[in-house]
Write a protein that holds these residues in place. Structure first.
Motif, short mmCIF file in Angstrom:
data_model
loop_
_atom_site.label_atom_id
_atom_site.label_comp_id
_atom_site.label_asym_id
_atom_site.label_seq_id
_atom_site.Cartn_x
_atom_site.Cartn_y
_atom_site.Cartn_z
N LEU A 183 0.81 -1.22 0.00
CA LEU A 183 0.00 0.00 0.00
C LEU A 183 0.84 1.27 0.00
O LEU A 183 0.61 2.17 -0.81
CB LEU A 183 -0.94 0.00 1.21
CG LEU A 183 -1.83 1.23 1.38
CD1 LEU A 183 -2.73 1.44 0.17
CD2 LEU A 183 -2.66 1.11 2.65
N VAL A 184 1.81 1.37 0.90
CA VAL A 184 2.62 2.59 0.99
C VAL A 184 3.40 2.82 -0.30
O VAL A 184 3.50 3.95 -0.80
CB VAL A 184 3.56 2.53 2.21
CG1 VAL A 184 4.56 3.68 2.18
CG2 VAL A 184 2.75 2.56 3.50
N ASN A 185 3.95 1.75 -0.88
CA ASN A 185 4.70 1.88 -2.13
C ASN A 185 3.80 2.34 -3.27
O ASN A 185 4.19 3.19 -4.09
CB ASN A 185 5.35 0.55 -2.49
CG ASN A 185 6.44 0.13 -1.53
OD1 ASN A 185 7.01 0.97 -0.82
ND2 ASN A 185 6.73 -1.15 -1.47
N VAL A 186 2.60 1.78 -3.32
CA VAL A 186 1.65 2.19 -4.37
C VAL A 186 1.26 3.66 -4.20
O VAL A 186 1.18 4.41 -5.18
CB VAL A 186 0.39 1.29 -4.33
CG1 VAL A 186 -0.71 1.85 -5.23
CG2 VAL A 186 0.75 -0.13 -4.77
N ILE A 187 1.05 4.08 -2.97
CA ILE A 187 0.72 5.48 -2.72
C ILE A 187 1.83 6.39 -3.20
O ILE A 187 1.57 7.40 -3.88
CB ILE A 187 0.44 5.71 -1.22
CG1 ILE A 187 -0.92 5.12 -0.84
CG2 ILE A 187 0.48 7.20 -0.88
CD1 ILE A 187 -1.22 5.18 0.64
N ASN A 188 3.06 6.06 -2.89
CA ASN A 188 4.19 6.89 -3.31
C ASN A 188 4.30 6.93 -4.84
O ASN A 188 4.60 7.98 -5.42
CB ASN A 188 5.48 6.38 -2.69
CG ASN A 188 5.56 6.68 -1.20
OD1 ASN A 188 5.03 7.68 -0.73
ND2 ASN A 188 6.22 5.82 -0.45
#
Length: 272
Positions: free
Chosen positions: A90-95
């Motif tokens: 999730l965090v990687n996709v957000i970035n």
């Protein structure tokens, strides 16, 4: 504000956050990117691709159904919406999406819980709050987007290196004409010299938007903040997420994270 991101897991809680995000995007004139991220579990190499294909199809089908529901409910009017399915944490996709769409804000749902449920339910929200570099608005499951009349900024009066981190909050106040209350909760009386200095700096920064300062004394800072916002008819709470040392990061959840899980009103988290 160009773009707002909204992660969804297709739950009722996420749909409620979507409604809130649409209200925000209309207020700012921003486009809204609604996305679902999926991550393939560790598995045998031969099974990996087939699992990934299934998960991608489920994600894409879920977004198609969500888009149809949004149109059925008439929520897409006066809003530019994008629907994205992305593989990854999730965090990687957000970035990645923040870079692709020049995003400046995340809106996401959160659900209060306790004990082990708090760790599981709140993990996505707290992971995002801790690991992204731009503001997050955490929306409780029963919150509705309405006119903001009062916003509370919970200030710890620790010295700030860069007051520009408060720009999203100041912009929100200017955009909505809401009243801003800067609240400091401490276990002791408010008489420290550094507190006075930091209060003066915040006073200068927030001019010319309407604002005032309040001190609350409570042995439990989290309960002090929650009690104050409940008693003062607050529409949104804002806090700064600060980096802690390793011990605190591992064993002592931050006040910001606790509030994110248990607040009854939306929480805007800024990053120092």
């Amino acid at each position: 504000m160009h773009t707002i991101l909204l992660p969804t897991d297709f739950s009722d809680n996420a749909y409620n956050a979507l409604k809130y995000a649409i209200g925000f995007s209309q207020m700012y004139g921003s486009q809204l990117v609604i996305f679902n991220s999926f991550e393939v579990p560790h598995s045998h190499a031969g099974m990996l691709m087939s699992i990934k294909d299934v998960m991608r199809k489920d994600s894409e089908d879920g977004l198609k159904s969500l888009e149809a529901q949004v149109k059925k409910d008439g929520l897409e009017k006066n809003t530019v919406l994008h629907f994205e399915s992305r593989h990854g944490a999730l965090v990687n996709v957000i970035n990645d999406l923040a870079s692709d769409f020049n995003a400046e804000l995340i809106v996401m749902g959160t659900k209060g819980a306790s004990g082990i449920e708090e760790v599981l339910i709140g993990s996505n929200t707290t992971d995002v709050i801790k690991n992204v570099k731009f503001p997050v608005v955490a929306v409780p499951e029963h919150a509705r987007f309405n006119k903001l009349n009062k916003v509370v900024f919970a200030a710890d009066y620790k010295q700030m290196q860069n007051y520009e981190v408060l720009n999203p909050l100041k912009m929100l106040i200017a955009k909505t004409n809401a009243k801003l209350e800067v609240v400091n909760v401490t276990k002791l009386a408010d008489d420290d010299a550094s507190t006075v200095t930091e209060k003066d700096k915040l006073n200068k920064y927030f001019d010319p938007v309407e604002h005032n300062f309040t001190h609350v004394q409570n042995s439990d800072i989290v309960k002090g903040i929650q009690s104050h916002i409940q008693d003062s008819d607050t529409d949104m709470l804002s806090m700064i997420m600060r980096k802690h040392n390793l011990f605190e990061a591992l064993f002592m959840p931050s006040i910001t994270q606790k509030i994110a899980l248990h607040s009854s009103i939306p929480l805007m988290v800024l990053h120092a």
